[in-house]
Write a protein that holds these residues in place. Sequence first.
Motif: not given
Lengths: 370, 332
Positions: A56, A58, A101, A105-106, A110-111, A132-133, A136-137
């Motif tokens: 990811l 990260l 990103r 990501r997401g 996802a994680t 929010e997630f 965004i996704n």
Amino acid sequence: MTTPLLSVENLQTQFETAEGTVRAVDGISFDVHEGETVGLVGESGAGKSVAISSVLRLVESPGEIVGGEIRFRGETLLSFEEGPNGERRQSPESLSNKEFRQRIRGREIATIFQDPMESLNPVFTIGSQLQEFIEINRELPPKDARDVAIETLREVDIPKPEDRFDDYPHEFSGGMRQRVLIAMAIACQPSLILADEPTTALDVTVEGQILNLVSDLQEEYGTSFVWVTHDLAVVADICDRVNVMYLGQMAEQADVHDLFDNTKHPYTEALLQSVPRPDKTVESLTPIEGVMPEAINPPSGCRFHPRCPDARAVCREVNPEPRNVSDTDTRHNAACVKHDAFDVDYEHSTPIQSEGDEFGEDLQVTEGSR
Amino acid sequence: MSHLRYTIKRLLQAIPVLIGITSITFLLINAMPGSPVEVMLGPTASEELIAAAEERYGFNQPIHVRYVKYILAALGGDLGRSIHYGVPVTTKILERLPVTLLLLASSFAFALSVAIPLGIVSARRRNQPVDHGSRVVSLIGVSTPNFWIGLLLIIVFGYHLQVLPSNGLVMPLTPISEVEGATSRLDVLVQTVRSLIMPTIALGTLQMAAVSRIERSSMLEVLGRDYINLARAFGVKESVITRKHAFRNAQLPVVTIIGLQLTSALGGAVLTETVFNINGMGRLIIQAVRTQDYALIMGTTLFFGVMFVIGTLLTDLTYAYLDPRVTYEGED
Ligand code: SF4
């Protein structure tokens, strides 16, 4: 064979510390196919979580991915090339951080984090974080995202999700928070979910509920999972294929049935003998002798040799890469020279004593033998 | 709802603190040698004169009676008369208070508007030149006394360059005719700003330095949390993470420090007002002590005490607003 969903090749992630370079992940490879649940197993410190963070991107400073290739649906997410001065650098095919990103990501990967108590922001409501997630996704307007959020909370069995939406994390129990973390992952509809020991912090009953929940959701959505754990019981429960890691490297990779019934690596064997299984009495459990050495100064040769009951002199010399040692059609990789696939004359090598032997003495001081 | 309840609870809790402050001040002043009347009348006054005056001001009564009378009067807004100025203490305080409040407000505005961005940038670019620069600035700021900064500013900008006034503070509502060279309200405001610049920097530098350090370390701490990583893992932009996900959490320790700084700034105001000849509360308290003006000492001390209580109260309320766990714990 079809292109794997995620393919990790020779991934290397290291940490620069005051005492030296720690190769937390030292050249591991594994694949995840569509709809599959793949286990990543090992003791703590084996590099499982670092592997997940690396996929990811990260990994935090002083950690750094220094080599390897990661592909997703055949597209290169990360690869390395030789720079003009011979240094290794990220190749131009790699996705830029921004693209990564926005696109990965997401949305695609996802994680689910390990610690439900620490992974939710204490000053925002559960619902607003989830919403929010989703915004965004899935690029939904706030109103729709809110509906999806409530629906997903319902799916992970949060009672009265409309009311709980505006609650803060401290008003949820650990198990409930873990459900929220799962909701975050599935609500974004990714193709792959990386779950980093998501049930370790929970008690056994709640763990069982969460595992059932995940199995159900996977059936429903066909999402692929990488499930990081040190718990072989969990592996037996939910995984299709398993990767066993030891000190930053792969020890064994096989189908879950092959791994349990036809174990090829002494480390996996030791792991299996150290945990209770339905077909075994508790008396027959044998703990693995010794502790896993630090990744900062790994043993020479096969990294498991100081603890391996089958270790022979040659094991100090050769650091085996996983090879196919299967006696059937399905691939079964093991990184152990006692198999014929490794042509190093293990048969005629003298056995060495290890902590795994009955009268084992501390043979960790084998540094000079390289 | 729960916020309102919490606010009321905290307000009620402030009452005993205020009673404590008045009692201690009252006792301390009465423990001082000599009676205020002797001071007022001078060493040559006759016994009868003193006795008459003591009776007139009520000093012949036992201390607890005087205390209760003082408290009752204070609740009604009467803090007694200043012997030195010959006016009610409240009148004097109300006349000086806006000056000090303006000074405090402007130095905090300066301190926070510099410190918070500086702290955040230092945290985001840890151990890069910006961070090192801000560390040096903070270190100097924390270790330099504000009156010295004030004097330095006066020497450079007031005396050598002569670009800023170094004497007094022009209040924005001063009648136009009383401000030299002013022909409109705008001129007065310009004068206000010009006369505020140096005292603001002198008083605000310490606050600025302290807050920027806390902001940096607090931000660093929060940016390393799991929930920040989770937001990253779900594709949230770094700028949004800083502004939204990390900012609010990081402000909790900062708010505490700001609350503490508010009280230390009151002390700083005494020095700053002295250096810049500003007639605010700080100079008033000094004059009160110098002239042994009992009612005025009592009144100004009480006022500083109240400011302290308000400071703590504001800190707690801000805390409750920022962190939902604060009000929640109170309900258990
Ligand atoms: S290579 Fe040797 S030491 Fe390593 S696991 Fe196999 S037998 Fe044990």
